[in-house]
Design an enzyme around this catalytic site. Structure first.
Site, PDB file in Angstrom:
ATOM      1  CD  GLU A 106      -2.612   1.114   2.689  1.00  0.00           C
ATOM      2  OE1 GLU A 106      -3.659   1.772   2.764  1.00  0.00           O
ATOM      3  OE2 GLU A 106      -2.180   0.408   3.638  1.00  0.00           O
TER       4      GLU A 106
ATOM      5  CE  LYS B  20      -7.647   2.207   3.217  1.00  0.00           C
ATOM      6  NZ  LYS B  20      -6.486   2.241   4.143  1.00  0.00           N
TER       7      LYS B  20
ATOM      8  CB  CYS C  43      -4.800  -1.202   4.126  1.00  0.00           C
ATOM      9  SG  CYS C  43      -4.129  -1.337   5.803  1.00  0.00           S
TER      10      CYS C  43
END
Length: 364
Positions: free
Chosen positions: A52, A137, A171
């Site tokens: 990430e 994200k 994540c």
């Protein structure tokens, strides 16, 4: 690759990279990523996953400093973030093409028009040097909200590739059941979950176990392979972010990074890579996804779409809606999932997703 009458069942080697960026040094981090791509390629990897926001690092100061004290770091990160596509992505795409491999890598993506708007993005590159897509994200986790703007459903999609139907989440998104199901319902067979080392979590939170349970759950529930790539913490990162003894103690906490590859039965196929830099590899055979689905196929016979319905809004969320004109032209290419060539090769045509598309079976 084994090919059935109408289904491809690829066999290939996957690589999960566990490494630290050259903290907030964009070009040095890109160079390091290219070197790692070449290393994994020499080992025979056709899919190479990176952590990430590997480029150029994670805002640990959000956890150790007040928003005011951390604000200069935010400006530094914004200036070090990259536009997608751009020269840094072109360099990575060239490495992917030279390696003849798919590359999935996390970046801090800067909006091309808004100088303080950055996203936690996952870039997917093809072995021909094309930009297959960019996923932003959806929800920054906890202290991350001080840094990143959330993405939207326009990038919540899978990619039909020579290594399977590929999906990605960053994540904490791997905790989001609906986001994961959205990928599974598009036929995902290979999932990349990239993470950051999180030594600054609460004392009773074990990041290694938290990553493992999420990856195993997604693999077992969806009968898919999950490639986990996590970053590590270096002394240089600690020195750059720690401002007192307590913050240094937090940042030096062990057992905060894990990388590995899971099979469709939820079991780990590799040795666990914890805290240290390295690359782990596993042989992937997509045919292994078939038999477990006879017991639990949650996007097929083991569900009730006459009872449950999931609707996903794939409309891009722009800050302004123009009446009678095209949408804002400054949104980075690839964020809708369209293919863009970055290494001089023609890009295949891909139809844009229907904003009203229903993920799952249609309403009866």
């Amino acid at each position: 690759m084994i090919k059935g009458d109408d289904v491809d069942l690829p066999q290939f080697k996957a690589a999960a990279v566990q490494a630290a960026p050259v903290f907030l040094d964009t070009q040095a981090t890109i160079d390091k990523a290219c070197s790692l791509i070449h290393e994994a390629s020499r080992a025979g990897a056709r899919l190479i996953a990176f952590p990430e926001v590997f480029v150029p690092g994670y805002p640990y100061w959000n956890w150790t400093k007040t928003p005011i004290a951390g604000s200069p770091h935010f400006e530094e990160l914004v200036k070090a973030s990259i536009v997608v596509p751009g020269p840094e992505i072109s360099q990575l795409a060239g490495a992917a093409r030279a390696a003849d491999a798919y590359v999935v890598i996390g970046v801090n993506e800067r909006h091309p028009r808004f100088p303080a708007t950055i996203y936690n993005s996952v870039v997917i590159l093809g072995p021909d040097g094309s930009l297959l897509g960019v996923h932003r994200k959806l929800v920054p986790t906890w202290a991350e909200k001080l840094t990143w703007t959330g993405g939207d459903g326009s990038s919540l999609r899978t990619y039909d590739t020579a290594v399977g139907n590929l999906g990605v989440l960053a994540c904490g998104e791997n905790t989001n059941t609906l986001a994961r199901f959205t990928l599974l319902a598009q036929g995902e067979t290979v999932h990349v979950a990239n993470y950051i080392a999180l030594p600054v979590a609460p004392d009773d939170y074990d990041m290694v176990e938290a990553i493992k349970v999420r990856a195993a759950a997604h693999s077992f529930e969806g009968k898919v392979f999950t490639v986990v790539s996590c970053s590590t913490i270096t002394p240089e990162i600690v020195d750059a972010v720690a401002h007192d003894d307590e913050s240094r103690r937090l940042l030096e906490r062990p057992h905060s990074a894990f990388s590995g590859i899971f099979g469709p039965d939820g079991r780990l196929l590799t040795e666990p890579l914890i805290d240290d830099e390295g690359i782990v590899y596993a042989e992937i055979d997509i045919a292994r996804c078939i038999q477990p689905k006879q017991m639990h196929d949650i996007v097929g016979h083991y569900n009730r779409f006459d009872i449950f319905e999931l609707r996903v809004n794939r409309q891009r969320q722009d800050p302004i809606l123009w009446s009678g004109e095209a949408a804002c032209p400054d949104v980075p290419a690839g964020a809708n999932g369209e293919h863009r060539s970055l290494a001089g090769l023609p890009a295949p045509e891909v139809s844009p997703p229907d904003p009203n598309e229903l993920i799952g079976m249609p309403r009866p």
